[in-house]
Design a protein around this motif. Sequence first.
Motif, PDB file in Angstrom:
ATOM      1  N   ALA A 240       0.838  -1.207   0.000  1.00  0.00           N
ATOM      2  CA  ALA A 240       0.000   0.000   0.000  1.00  0.00           C
ATOM      3  C   ALA A 240       0.873   1.258   0.000  1.00  0.00           C
ATOM      4  CB  ALA A 240      -0.922  -0.013   1.212  1.00  0.00           C
ATOM      5  N   GLU A 241       1.971   1.220   0.724  1.00  0.00           N
ATOM      6  CA  GLU A 241       2.879   2.371   0.746  1.00  0.00           C
ATOM      7  C   GLU A 241       3.525   2.596  -0.616  1.00  0.00           C
ATOM      8  OE1 GLU A 241       6.693   4.011   3.380  1.00  0.00           O
ATOM      9  OE2 GLU A 241       5.784   2.053   3.796  1.00  0.00           O
ATOM     10  N   VAL A 242       3.882   1.514  -1.302  1.00  0.00           N
ATOM     11  CA  VAL A 242       4.461   1.644  -2.650  1.00  0.00           C
ATOM     12  C   VAL A 242       3.462   2.297  -3.590  1.00  0.00           C
ATOM     13  CG1 VAL A 242       5.285   0.345  -4.649  1.00  0.00           C
ATOM     14  CG2 VAL A 242       6.047  -0.305  -2.365  1.00  0.00           C
ATOM     15  N   LEU A 243       2.216   1.869  -3.524  1.00  0.00           N
ATOM     16  CA  LEU A 243       1.192   2.455  -4.387  1.00  0.00           C
ATOM     17  C   LEU A 243       0.965   3.924  -4.047  1.00  0.00           C
ATOM     18  CD1 LEU A 243      -1.415  -0.463  -4.494  1.00  0.00           C
ATOM     19  CD2 LEU A 243       0.139   0.249  -6.306  1.00  0.00           C
ATOM     20  N   ARG A 244       0.977   4.250  -2.769  1.00  0.00           N
ATOM     21  CA  ARG A 244       0.792   5.640  -2.366  1.00  0.00           C
ATOM     22  C   ARG A 244       1.890   6.520  -2.940  1.00  0.00           C
ATOM     23  NH1 ARG A 244      -2.229   9.970  -1.089  1.00  0.00           N
ATOM     24  NH2 ARG A 244      -1.230  11.297   0.484  1.00  0.00           N
ATOM     25  N   LYS A 245       3.117   6.081  -2.850  1.00  0.00           N
ATOM     26  CA  LYS A 245       4.234   6.856  -3.395  1.00  0.00           C
ATOM     27  C   LYS A 245       4.152   6.940  -4.916  1.00  0.00           C
ATOM     28  CE  LYS A 245       7.461   5.833   0.378  1.00  0.00           C
ATOM     29  NZ  LYS A 245       8.742   5.166   0.740  1.00  0.00           N
ATOM     30  N   ALA A 246       3.676   5.854  -5.567  1.00  0.00           N
ATOM     31  CA  ALA A 246       3.581   5.850  -7.031  1.00  0.00           C
ATOM     32  C   ALA A 246       2.558   6.863  -7.533  1.00  0.00           C
ATOM     33  CB  ALA A 246       3.206   4.453  -7.521  1.00  0.00           C
ATOM     34  N   MET A 247       1.528   7.137  -6.731  1.00  0.00           N
ATOM     35  CA  MET A 247       0.472   8.058  -7.166  1.00  0.00           C
ATOM     36  C   MET A 247       0.613   9.449  -6.549  1.00  0.00           C
ATOM     37  SD  MET A 247      -2.903   5.565  -7.187  1.00  0.00           S
ATOM     38  CE  MET A 247      -2.651   4.913  -5.533  1.00  0.00           C
ATOM     39  N   LYS A 248       1.636   9.653  -5.753  1.00  0.00           N
ATOM     40  CA  LYS A 248       1.816  10.936  -5.087  1.00  0.00           C
ATOM     41  C   LYS A 248       2.473  11.931  -6.038  1.00  0.00           C
ATOM     42  CE  LYS A 248       3.546  12.866  -0.751  1.00  0.00           C
ATOM     43  NZ  LYS A 248       4.297  12.587   0.507  1.00  0.00           N
ATOM     44  N   GLY A 249       2.008  13.158  -5.987  1.00  0.00           N
ATOM     45  CA  GLY A 249       2.594  14.181  -6.838  1.00  0.00           C
ATOM     46  C   GLY A 249       2.006  14.174  -8.227  1.00  0.00           C
ATOM     47  N   LEU A 250       2.716  14.802  -9.160  1.00  0.00           N
ATOM     48  CA  LEU A 250       2.247  14.877 -10.541  1.00  0.00           C
ATOM     49  C   LEU A 250       2.484  13.555 -11.251  1.00  0.00           C
ATOM     50  CD1 LEU A 250       3.561  18.441 -11.528  1.00  0.00           C
ATOM     51  CD2 LEU A 250       1.231  17.776 -10.880  1.00  0.00           C
ATOM     52  N   GLY A 251       1.469  13.107 -11.971  1.00  0.00           N
ATOM     53  CA  GLY A 251       1.597  11.864 -12.726  1.00  0.00           C
ATOM     54  C   GLY A 251       1.551  10.643 -11.818  1.00  0.00           C
ATOM     55  N   CYS A 252       1.741   9.508 -12.451  1.00  0.00           N
ATOM     56  CA  CYS A 252       1.704   8.235 -11.717  1.00  0.00           C
ATOM     57  C   CYS A 252       2.805   7.332 -12.236  1.00  0.00           C
ATOM     58  CB  CYS A 252       0.336   7.572 -11.899  1.00  0.00           C
ATOM     59  SG  CYS A 252       0.154   5.969 -11.097  1.00  0.00           S
ATOM     60  N   ASN A 253       3.477   6.691 -11.358  1.00  0.00           N
ATOM     61  CA  ASN A 253       4.526   5.752 -11.732  1.00  0.00           C
ATOM     62  C   ASN A 253       3.855   4.419 -12.068  1.00  0.00           C
ATOM     63  OD1 ASN A 253       6.693   3.993 -11.920  1.00  0.00           O
ATOM     64  ND2 ASN A 253       7.864   5.054 -10.315  1.00  0.00           N
ATOM     65  N   ASN A 254       3.533   4.214 -13.330  1.00  0.00           N
ATOM     66  CA  ASN A 254       2.811   3.015 -13.747  1.00  0.00           C
ATOM     67  C   ASN A 254       3.599   1.733 -13.496  1.00  0.00           C
ATOM     68  OD1 ASN A 254       0.662   4.582 -14.633  1.00  0.00           O
ATOM     69  ND2 ASN A 254       1.475   4.772 -16.714  1.00  0.00           N
ATOM     70  N   SER A 255       4.921   1.836 -13.599  1.00  0.00           N
ATOM     71  CA  SER A 255       5.742   0.640 -13.363  1.00  0.00           C
ATOM     72  C   SER A 255       5.582   0.128 -11.934  1.00  0.00           C
ATOM     73  CB  SER A 255       7.213   0.953 -13.651  1.00  0.00           C
ATOM     74  OG  SER A 255       7.389   1.313 -15.004  1.00  0.00           O
ATOM     75  N   LYS A 256       5.478   1.046 -10.976  1.00  0.00           N
ATOM     76  CA  LYS A 256       5.283   0.642  -9.588  1.00  0.00           C
ATOM     77  C   LYS A 256       3.910  -0.007  -9.392  1.00  0.00           C
ATOM     78  CE  LYS A 256       9.145   2.088  -7.679  1.00  0.00           C
ATOM     79  NZ  LYS A 256      10.081   1.157  -6.992  1.00  0.00           N
ATOM     80  N   VAL A 257       2.922   0.564 -10.044  1.00  0.00           N
ATOM     81  CA  VAL A 257       1.579  -0.012  -9.957  1.00  0.00           C
ATOM     82  C   VAL A 257       1.586  -1.429 -10.513  1.00  0.00           C
ATOM     83  CG1 VAL A 257      -0.812   0.216 -10.732  1.00  0.00           C
ATOM     84  CG2 VAL A 257       0.479   2.256 -10.062  1.00  0.00           C
TER      85      VAL A 257
END
Length: 540
Positions: A240-257
């Motif tokens: 859950a923490e990884v997903l939170r960081k991936a969606m935090k800020g501008l854009g989304c880190n799709n690789s983390k998702v």
Amino acid sequence: MNLTDDSHGRTSDGRFSRTNFTDEPHGRTSRMIYCTFTNFKMSLRKFITSGIQDVLDNKLGGLSGNKQQQQQQSNNSSSSLNSNHQPPQQDYNMNPGGYPNQPYGNAGYRGMPPQQPGYGNAEYDPYGQGQAPYPGSGGGGQHPYPGGNQGGYPGQGGAGYPQPPQYGFAGNQQGGDYPPQQPGYPQQHHNQQPSYPPQQSYQQGGPQGGFFPNQGYGQPVMIGTPSLFPVPGFNANADAEVLRKAMKGLGCNNSKVISVLCQRTNGQRQEISKAFKVMYGKDLIKELKGELHGDFEDLILALMDAPAIYDAKQLYKAMDGLGTKESVLIEIMTSRTNAQIQQVRDAYKMLYKKDLERDLIGETSGHFKRLLVSLCAGGRDESNQTDPLRANQDARRLYQAGEKRLGTDESTFNAILASQNFNQLRMVFEEYQKVSNHSIEKAIEAEFSGDVRDGLLAVIAVVRNRPAYFAKLLHDSMKGLGTRDNDLIRLCVTRAEYDMADIRNMFQSLYRTSLENMIKGDCSGAYKEGLIALVNGNRG
């Protein structure tokens, strides 16, 4: 001085003179008479006085005793009321055995102190014949503990759907069924094919340590090898923490998702969703909807649905609006086990307040409708027992109902193909080949047309080789111009935890190219990477 007038010693007023007694010769006798009379008078007075006193004492004593007895009874009664209704003293010898008349567990019994619960209570039942002694259990005779199990959908056993915490079903869990509060669904027997994989049975394995998520207690393995396995050392909070960081800020880190959601089983995804809400006070699905777009969003959201919910949504979508997408109905209804069908029906009703069978009847017609209704009943024999003689007889019945007569008796095909177990049907197909000198598929193509033909052929394809059936559907979703993305997503999502490894190998054998390469040629970006992650799985 002598005051007497006569010889008898009387005075002038008639009384005896005490002095005269001493002077007269006969005074001694008179004095004795006087003393005797005086003693008698005193005794009589004392006797009368004592008698009167005794009578008065008896009378007054009786009245006093009654008052004291009434006062004592009043005090006893008050003491009884003030000391938790202690019963008055009883003559126990009036009862055989010497115990009070009131039995234990009677609403009128008040003979036990309040610090001992259960006595003197109308609900007390020492033998469990009235009210069950454990919370959540039913009446007498029921097992005192809730029927726990591992895995399954809400209230499911190992043979059920995985359990999503947000689905809303809880309570006694039962093997093979859908939610426990929805009674009436048939139980899976030991010799039946299991349904969707259990969520928590991570320790299961085959003879070589392989994972069989669709294996229930005492049930045979439904089919092959999945691509996704439960991750050892799984930590929902960390994911859950990884997903939170991936969606935090501008854009989304799709690789983390992708690294989290496309590499976890459905049960683990549900745990991540719950942990995300607990840790951050936000709904993970809403956050994903706000961060993702296009086909990649559809893929991730499909992964977040529990299998029964997702199947129900796909069926509804296929029948919603103008026209019906019969291929989706055929794919789902012909490839799911009895338990899965029952669970999909219940999920469909929960989501849309409608009956799945009624919607199927309203959206289809003819013999295709009858086939879907038969499959929707979820009553296929799953014992896997075979009878060669019966197989030969059924093969001849099919031959006589189709090729050997003018017209076709569709009901005979429906009755056999929709009800018998897979092993028995394979034997029927072999016998039909002997009787007619060609395959059952050729006979159906010649005798049927349209959707009912496609439905019967799908049943036969699933019976013969389930991985080959899904490999063909995957190939069809990507061949030609364009890609049928909804079909591709559904196939990858629904098969990843069941038989995707076998489908992947079969795809390679049938089409001389890997499923991964075909996806790369038709898809792009994070959508492509997510599909490949599901196909290749989490074991390298």
